[in-house]
Design a protein around this motif. Structure first.
Motif, mmCIF file in Angstrom:
data_model
loop_
_atom_site.group_PDB
_atom_site.id
_atom_site.type_symbol
_atom_site.label_atom_id
_atom_site.label_comp_id
_atom_site.label_asym_id
_atom_site.label_seq_id
_atom_site.Cartn_x
_atom_site.Cartn_y
_atom_site.Cartn_z
ATOM 1 N N ILE A 264 0.753 -1.302 -0.021
ATOM 2 C CA ILE A 264 0.011 0.047 0.180
ATOM 3 C C ILE A 264 0.863 1.325 -0.001
ATOM 4 O O ILE A 264 0.627 2.091 -0.806
ATOM 5 C CB ILE A 264 -1.046 -0.066 1.181
ATOM 6 C CG1 ILE A 264 -1.954 -1.203 1.123
ATOM 7 C CG2 ILE A 264 -1.750 1.404 1.157
ATOM 8 C CD1 ILE A 264 -2.959 -1.457 2.200
ATOM 9 N N MET A 265 1.973 1.310 1.054
ATOM 10 C CA MET A 265 2.784 2.138 1.007
ATOM 11 C C MET A 265 3.533 2.488 -0.418
ATOM 12 O O MET A 265 3.792 3.700 -0.816
ATOM 13 C CB MET A 265 4.031 2.102 2.037
ATOM 14 C CG MET A 265 3.477 2.532 3.355
ATOM 15 S SD MET A 265 4.801 2.144 4.426
ATOM 16 C CE MET A 265 5.397 3.570 4.298
ATOM 17 N N ARG A 301 -8.119 4.329 -9.478
ATOM 18 C CA ARG A 301 -9.408 4.146 -9.460
ATOM 19 C C ARG A 301 -9.662 3.420 -8.208
ATOM 20 O O ARG A 301 -9.022 2.227 -7.890
ATOM 21 C CB ARG A 301 -10.326 3.938 -10.560
ATOM 22 C CG ARG A 301 -9.850 2.569 -11.044
ATOM 23 C CD ARG A 301 -10.611 2.199 -12.598
ATOM 24 N NE ARG A 301 -10.203 1.093 -13.060
ATOM 25 C CZ ARG A 301 -10.445 0.676 -14.346
ATOM 26 N NH1 ARG A 301 -10.983 1.751 -15.116
ATOM 27 N NH2 ARG A 301 -9.860 -0.286 -14.824
ATOM 28 N N PRO A 302 -10.745 3.243 -7.427
ATOM 29 C CA PRO A 302 -10.950 2.317 -6.352
ATOM 30 C C PRO A 302 -11.190 1.076 -6.711
ATOM 31 O O PRO A 302 -10.870 0.291 -5.900
ATOM 32 C CB PRO A 302 -12.483 3.067 -5.821
ATOM 33 C CG PRO A 302 -12.633 4.176 -6.306
ATOM 34 C CD PRO A 302 -11.863 4.365 -7.919
ATOM 35 N N TYR A 303 -11.572 0.639 -7.954
ATOM 36 C CA TYR A 303 -12.060 -0.733 -8.211
ATOM 37 C C TYR A 303 -11.445 -1.247 -9.475
ATOM 38 O O TYR A 303 -10.673 -0.235 -10.295
ATOM 39 C CB TYR A 303 -13.549 -1.058 -8.588
ATOM 40 C CG TYR A 303 -14.497 -0.285 -7.227
ATOM 41 C CD1 TYR A 303 -14.077 -0.804 -6.007
ATOM 42 C CD2 TYR A 303 -15.423 0.564 -7.599
ATOM 43 C CE1 TYR A 303 -15.046 -0.274 -4.935
ATOM 44 C CE2 TYR A 303 -16.231 1.124 -6.631
ATOM 45 C CZ TYR A 303 -15.934 0.761 -5.237
ATOM 46 O OH TYR A 303 -16.454 1.198 -4.308
ATOM 47 N N ASN A 314 -7.906 -1.410 -3.806
ATOM 48 C CA ASN A 314 -6.655 -1.146 -4.750
ATOM 49 C C ASN A 314 -5.693 -0.569 -3.908
ATOM 50 O O ASN A 314 -6.016 0.754 -3.473
ATOM 51 C CB ASN A 314 -7.543 -0.279 -5.705
ATOM 52 C CG ASN A 314 -6.290 0.054 -6.796
ATOM 53 O OD1 ASN A 314 -5.150 -0.230 -6.574
ATOM 54 N ND2 ASN A 314 -6.818 0.910 -7.937
ATOM 55 N N PRO A 315 -4.598 -1.124 -3.830
ATOM 56 C CA PRO A 315 -3.375 -0.290 -2.851
ATOM 57 C C PRO A 315 -3.082 0.807 -3.417
ATOM 58 O O PRO A 315 -2.627 1.624 -3.038
ATOM 59 C CB PRO A 315 -2.194 -1.690 -2.930
ATOM 60 C CG PRO A 315 -2.663 -2.288 -4.152
ATOM 61 C CD PRO A 315 -4.097 -2.308 -4.217
ATOM 62 N N ILE A 391 -8.006 -4.884 6.650
ATOM 63 C CA ILE A 391 -7.062 -4.689 5.641
ATOM 64 C C ILE A 391 -5.847 -5.345 5.830
ATOM 65 O O ILE A 391 -5.182 -5.794 4.789
ATOM 66 C CB ILE A 391 -6.848 -3.150 5.556
ATOM 67 C CG1 ILE A 391 -8.044 -2.353 4.935
ATOM 68 C CG2 ILE A 391 -5.747 -2.634 4.568
ATOM 69 C CD1 ILE A 391 -8.164 -0.969 5.088
ATOM 70 N N LEU A 392 -5.120 -5.310 6.877
ATOM 71 C CA LEU A 392 -3.998 -5.936 7.296
ATOM 72 C C LEU A 392 -3.872 -7.244 7.502
ATOM 73 O O LEU A 392 -2.796 -7.814 7.472
ATOM 74 C CB LEU A 392 -3.515 -5.153 8.311
ATOM 75 C CG LEU A 392 -3.029 -3.652 8.361
ATOM 76 C CD1 LEU A 392 -2.652 -2.841 9.810
ATOM 77 C CD2 LEU A 392 -1.967 -3.256 7.251
#
Length: 464
Positions: A264-265, A301-303, A314-315, A391-392
């Motif tokens: 994600i980062m 985009r989100p999806y 979506n990371p 999420i994690l």
């Protein structure tokens, strides 16, 4: 796409990135056909040890690609230099965006502490190292036969997630002997400590004779979570070439761990910087910039698709929004510090707040049956702490069940324990039995695994 134009823009983007404060090792860019890119994405490296499981992954990826479910824009391997592959049928705007995106990855991998620690241990030339390992395995196949080599690869690759990053790659074997623990007077340290002097296990290291000196140390002396390392060094009859396979798989798992633990980062950082660099790259033609920004909107985009509803994040999207907010509210210096110090676990827990989660429409979901028997998804929890952990959770322990070596018997048998309380996951019994079968082929002694069944009762799986 014009390779000449891309080659013209690349050094200008690199210079702009450095002017903006990014710091990275050199990047070797290579434009490749889609088939090569897909192989790299599936195998994880341009050249890697041969195994049937990669063929299965390739077929899945190929079907997804042909159905429009996935598209690979780039693959980058951190190192010194970094190695980046771009697809030759991408448009010029797309590959210009990808070039800027890769520079963000290169900065992240050089300066993030987890990436830097793993790179320093594994080395900075993973592509060449993997090719050399593949060559050694080809030699082993010629000498020992496909069947024996494949058995070792089956076991090693089935355990590729079972490493322990709390220890270095090059770690010492367990001591053969340990100091005998002195039997103490229960009241020597007072009533409180005396109550607990005879807890189970407290006197296990003492022999029946008492006295001073040392005793033979148990193997392992503590729960051992690095299954690849343990089998490589303690399997009773493992041959040298088999040990080499286990240690090769282990080393590559160490290399890839930061990519997994910082997804994600890392993707968010690269997405933030490709957007920023393109916005400030005055040397880009206006139409190319507009087309590249359109590609940016597709990436973050989100999806996953225009009409799909994804219940997994979506990371690129979440990471981009988090970095943008951090830089806007706290400044670039804070973002550079976080980029160096954190991984996804601390980043999400510390910086994904209620307001951003609401803005991104992030919720945890559960399934239920509708009146017609159809499966429905409903919001389970809006609590920010539950959302962060949801999420994690898939990232914990490389996404694999947490299993450790609890004991190696005097007959050479191997006892494994599923740490279900820590990882909160059950085991797929059929898959676990298959993995035990793989392990037993190289351990060549009985192998047992203690876990829980669906009712929470202890279950012992065994291969002998």
């Amino acid at each position: 796409m014009s390779n000449a134009e891309l080659a013209e823009f690349t050094p200008k983007l690199e210079g702009l990135a450095q002017d903006q404060g990014l710091d990275f090792y050199p990047v070797d860019f290579e434009v490749v056909p889609p088939s090569f890119m897909m192989e790299v994405a599936v195998y994880g490296l341009p050249v890697r040890m041969p195994h049937w499981s990669f063929g299965v992954r390739y077929i899945y990826q190929y079907i997804q690609h042909r159905m429009g479910g996935s598209r690979i824009f780039e693959v980058v391997f951190p190192g010194n230099p970094n190695r980046a592959y771009l697809v030759n049928n991408n448009s010029l705007p797309e590959n210009t965006l990808v070039t800027a995106h890769v520079l963000g990855h290169a900065d992240f991998s050089k300066n993030n502490e987890l990436f830097a620690r793993m790179q320093s241990q594994v080395g900075y030339h993973i592509v060449e190292q993997a090719a050399e390992r593949a060559h050694r395995i080809d030699e082993a196949i010629n000498e020992h036969g496909q069947k024996r080599v494949e058995a070792a690869l089956d076991a090693a690759l089935a355990l590729e997630q079972n490493i322990d990053i709390n220890f270095p790659i090059n770690r010492a074997e367990f001591p053969e002997r340990m100091e005998r623990r002195r039997r103490e007077d229960p009241h020597e340290h007072g009533e409180f400590q005396g109550r607990f002097s005879d807890l189970p296990g407290e006197q296990e290291e003492l022999d029946t004779e008492g006295g001073s000196g040392s005793v033979r140390a148990p193997i392992p002396p503590r729960p051992e979570y690095d299954l690849l390392w343990f089998i490589a060094h303690y399997a009773p009859d493992l041959e040298g070439w088999e040990q080499d396979i286990f240690l090769s798989v282990r080393e590559e798992s160490f290399y890839f761990y930061p990519v997994f633990a910082c997804q994600i980062m890392n993707e968010g950082w690269a997405s933030y910087w490709h957007a920023r660099l393109l916005r400030e790259a005055e040397f880009l033609p206006q139409q190319l910039y507009l087309d590249a920004i359109k590609a940016h909107s597709d990436v973050v985009r989100p999806y996953a698709g225009d009409k799909s509803v994804s219940l997994s994040i979506n990371p690129y999207h979440v990471g981009f929004q988090m970095w943008e907010k951090i830089i806007e509210e706290h400044g670039l210096d804070t973002a550079l510090r976080l980029r160096a110090e954190e991984d996804d676990f601390s980043f999400v827990r510390n910086w994904l707040d209620e307001n951003l989660a609401e803005e991104l429409h992030l919720f945890s979901y559960k399934t239920r049956r509708g009146r017609g028997g159809e499966e429905q998804y409903v919001i389970q929890d809006r609590d920010i702490h539950a959302l962060r952990e949801a999420i994690l959770h898939p990232k914990f322990n490389y996404g694999a069940p947490r299993v450790y070596v609890s004991e190696m018997g005097t007959d050479g048998s191997l006892m494994l324990q599923h740490d279900h309380q820590t990882d909160g996951k059950g085991l797929d019994v059929d898959r676990a039995q298959k993995v035990l079968e793989y392990i037993q082929r190289v351990w060549r002694r009985p192998v047992r695994l203690s876990t829980l069944d669906g009712k929470g009762k202890e279950q012992i799986l065994e291969r002998s």
